[in-house]
Motif scaffolding. Structure first.
Motif, PDB file in Angstrom:
ATOM      1  N   MET A 338       4.555  -7.654 -41.158  1.00  0.00           N
ATOM      2  CA  MET A 338       4.949  -6.284 -40.858  1.00  0.00           C
ATOM      3  C   MET A 338       4.760  -5.776 -39.673  1.00  0.00           C
ATOM      4  SD  MET A 338       6.095  -3.796 -43.489  1.00  0.00           S
ATOM      5  CE  MET A 338       5.267  -3.976 -45.118  1.00  0.00           C
ATOM      6  N   LYS A 340       5.522  -6.640 -36.377  1.00  0.00           N
ATOM      7  CA  LYS A 340       6.556  -6.566 -35.693  1.00  0.00           C
ATOM      8  C   LYS A 340       7.483  -5.322 -35.816  1.00  0.00           C
ATOM      9  CE  LYS A 340      10.626  -9.149 -34.023  1.00  0.00           C
ATOM     10  NZ  LYS A 340      11.601 -10.007 -34.516  1.00  0.00           N
ATOM     11  N   LEU A 341       7.682  -5.134 -37.434  1.00  0.00           N
ATOM     12  CA  LEU A 341       8.526  -4.296 -37.783  1.00  0.00           C
ATOM     13  C   LEU A 341       7.881  -2.560 -37.412  1.00  0.00           C
ATOM     14  CD1 LEU A 341      10.964  -3.302 -39.487  1.00  0.00           C
ATOM     15  CD2 LEU A 341       9.134  -2.931 -41.334  1.00  0.00           C
ATOM     16  N   LEU A 344       8.250  -2.086 -33.933  1.00  0.00           N
ATOM     17  CA  LEU A 344       9.559  -1.269 -33.607  1.00  0.00           C
ATOM     18  C   LEU A 344       9.868   0.149 -33.897  1.00  0.00           C
ATOM     19  CD1 LEU A 344      11.960  -4.219 -34.810  1.00  0.00           C
ATOM     20  CD2 LEU A 344      11.516  -3.357 -32.413  1.00  0.00           C
TER      21      LEU A 344
END
Lengths: 355, 355
Positions: A338, A340-341, A344
């Motif tokens: 999670m 990386k998400l 973003l």
């Protein structure tokens, strides 16, 4: 310990209201509420402290309105578990001299509560008897690759006849083949992340392996009862390296003792971990709330927003989670990734508010 | 024609507010609004009628508040396109004797509007000159398996010099190989579902191929101007077989004439059809609204609820659509198979309200 971010439970878990303050494994109780409840089976209410970052205090106060404000141990900023456990140790050493400190995560599933309470009392007696870092090892039920493991050594015959072992080593999350080997050999346990020790014993290990932590914490120890503690301690705390207690201390320390837990345990660290908690639907999927599945296999669809519907069609191996203002859709193999998400989302000014 | 259900655009399209009343291909205009606008480039406002089921009248009135109530042709119940076009024909024959009727879907993408208007005027002249069912064939741009096709025959030299052809046959949606063959031969067009005819000509074909429709419609024709039309016509209409104009008439009729359209056309019949309309994001996905993608390929993620976020991670070939109260998650290959899903929702008393 209630300072965790619970990031892998986004979008239910949010920065200002992480997993430990949510009802995850129970319909009626928050995870920290359940933790407190079972801890009180073994401890005097006056001797229970909650450790968290300053910014989580409002969420905790709302979640546990009756919990005494002076029993919070407040970190000015998050500096990972070595610093958090060090702070708890210096605070408890000063405020409850001579006692043993049990460090318990507030967002794990532990049951039955009464068995846990007996194990905890045992562990406290062992920590009192031996100048050791006492930890709980959980007998593995499957070749889990999401947990750390503890390799057990010789049995230790404690006065308490607790199920105690020397520790050969703490190990990282293994790959599948290694996890299967661990399961077969029988002398590996899951690392529950619960620890029991005399504060002085843990601080002694910190002095050896993380001396900057040790000296910083000793510096701020004298302010432990000061209402302005957080502000005073901030510059010291900010300088501490972010490092986990496992990396920083447990993997190096020699005087560790592991008790085999009699209780059941799961860190419920990500969405699909809840498949072990929630009942399975007839078609093999795990669903919650207003959900419709058509031709869906091996998936988890959780709708926490009863005023809405989530419909999934023609997919397998997916995780869908809906809250009032956010939807997560991911492959079940990616639900642990999670970070990386969330980065973003954090990078998008229009979306930051959903973190 | 505004009686369609737009089911394949669920959850945006709802029973009480289907696709034609939504802004789908434009940010500012509904599909029926765009249809009306381009039709008025070729037709007198007093000669434009909207045909729909009685239960859709509130949505249409809200969508087009200035459209005259007496220019609605209201079906008591839905009986598919043969009956709907038959009703339009008997009503127009009675209320605008001697005119040509153009039948235009209200939920297709047609552009440029001015080119369409010229083509429409051409078609009306052809239908006036020939006692034929005139249809528009669209030059295929790709081997599309989601549309019906028209096989063209000999060129017909009309007085208008319109690009007119005899029709060899109407064909069903083809498989991929057949669609590729159609594309190569060059004499197949997409069936646009737009028709132009003298009402008497179409009613003559109905009499031949769907005599029950014909007699039922003739029976109710005399009430066409009656304010109680819907109630009076209901028992007759309810007895009509549900059959499309393609199956019931066009595949059998001989006097069909096809004009090659100069305008661009797409029926935008399901979610992924919008990939041809919306701009592509940098990573090859199609997104709309507050959306975050991490490691996502060949997918479409549309969030129509600006107060929320939709995050998708580690997936390919998926369609995700979010509205204020519903989420659809499906494989892109299944986005045309919505009927089964909607039946499952319809079967659930707690979820019916989301249809």
């Amino acid at each position: 310990m209630a300072g965790g971010k619970g990031e892998r439970f986004w979008p239910r878990s949010r920065r200002s209201l992480p997993k430990q303050f949510l009802r995850v494994t129970s319909e009626t109780k928050t995870m920290i509420g359940e933790t407190l409840e079972r801890t009180l089976l073994a401890a005097d209410p006056a001797n229970v402290f909650i450790s968290l970052r300053e910014d989580l205090l409002p969420a905790a106060r709302q979640c546990l309105p009756d919990f005494p404000l002076d029993q919070y141990i407040v970190e000015p900023v998050g500096r990972d578990t070595a610093a958090a456990m060090g702070l708890a140790s210096v605070v408890v050493e000063r405020r409850r001299p001579g006692t043993v400190l049990a460090i318990l995560p507030s967002d794990h599933l532990v049951a039955p509560a009464a068995v846990f309470a007996e194990d905890l009392k045992s562990a406290c007696r062992v920590a009192q008897e031996y100048d050791c870092l006492v930890t709980f090892g959980v007998r593995p039920e499957r070749p889990e690759t999401g947990f750390g493991y503890i390799e057990l050594g010789e049995v230790i015959h404690t006065r308490d006849r607790a199920n105690a072992y020397e520790v050969r080593r703490f190990t990282e999350k293994p790959d599948r083949a290694t996890a299967e080997k661990y399961l077969k050999t029988g002398n590996f346990c899951w690392n529950s992340g619960m620890f029991v020790w005399k504060p002085s014993v843990f601080l002694g290990e910190l002095e050896k392996f993380l001396p900057d932590h040790y000296h910083g914490l000793r510096e701020i120890q004298e302010w432990a009862d000061d209402p302005g503690f957080c502000e005073k301690a901030r510059p010291v705390f900010e300088r501490l390296e972010k490092i986990s207690v496992d990396f920083g201390v447990m993997e190096k320390a020699r005087n560790i003792l592991c008790l085999r837990a009699n209780f059941g345990w799961d860190d419920v660290g990500h969405w699909t971990a809840l498949e072990r908690v929630y009942p399975k639907a007839a078609d093999g999927g795990t669903v919650k709330g207003p959900v419709v599945l058509s031709d869906v296999k091996n998936s988890m669809v959780l709708n926490f927003d009863d005023a809405s519907v989530v419909a999934v069609m023609g997919l397998k191996d997916v995780v869908v989670v809906k809250t009032a203002d956010a939807v997560l859709v991911c492959d079940r193999r990616s639900d642990e990734e999670m970070k990386k998400l969330l980065r973003l989302i954090s990078d998008r000014d229009d979306l930051k508010k959903f973190l």
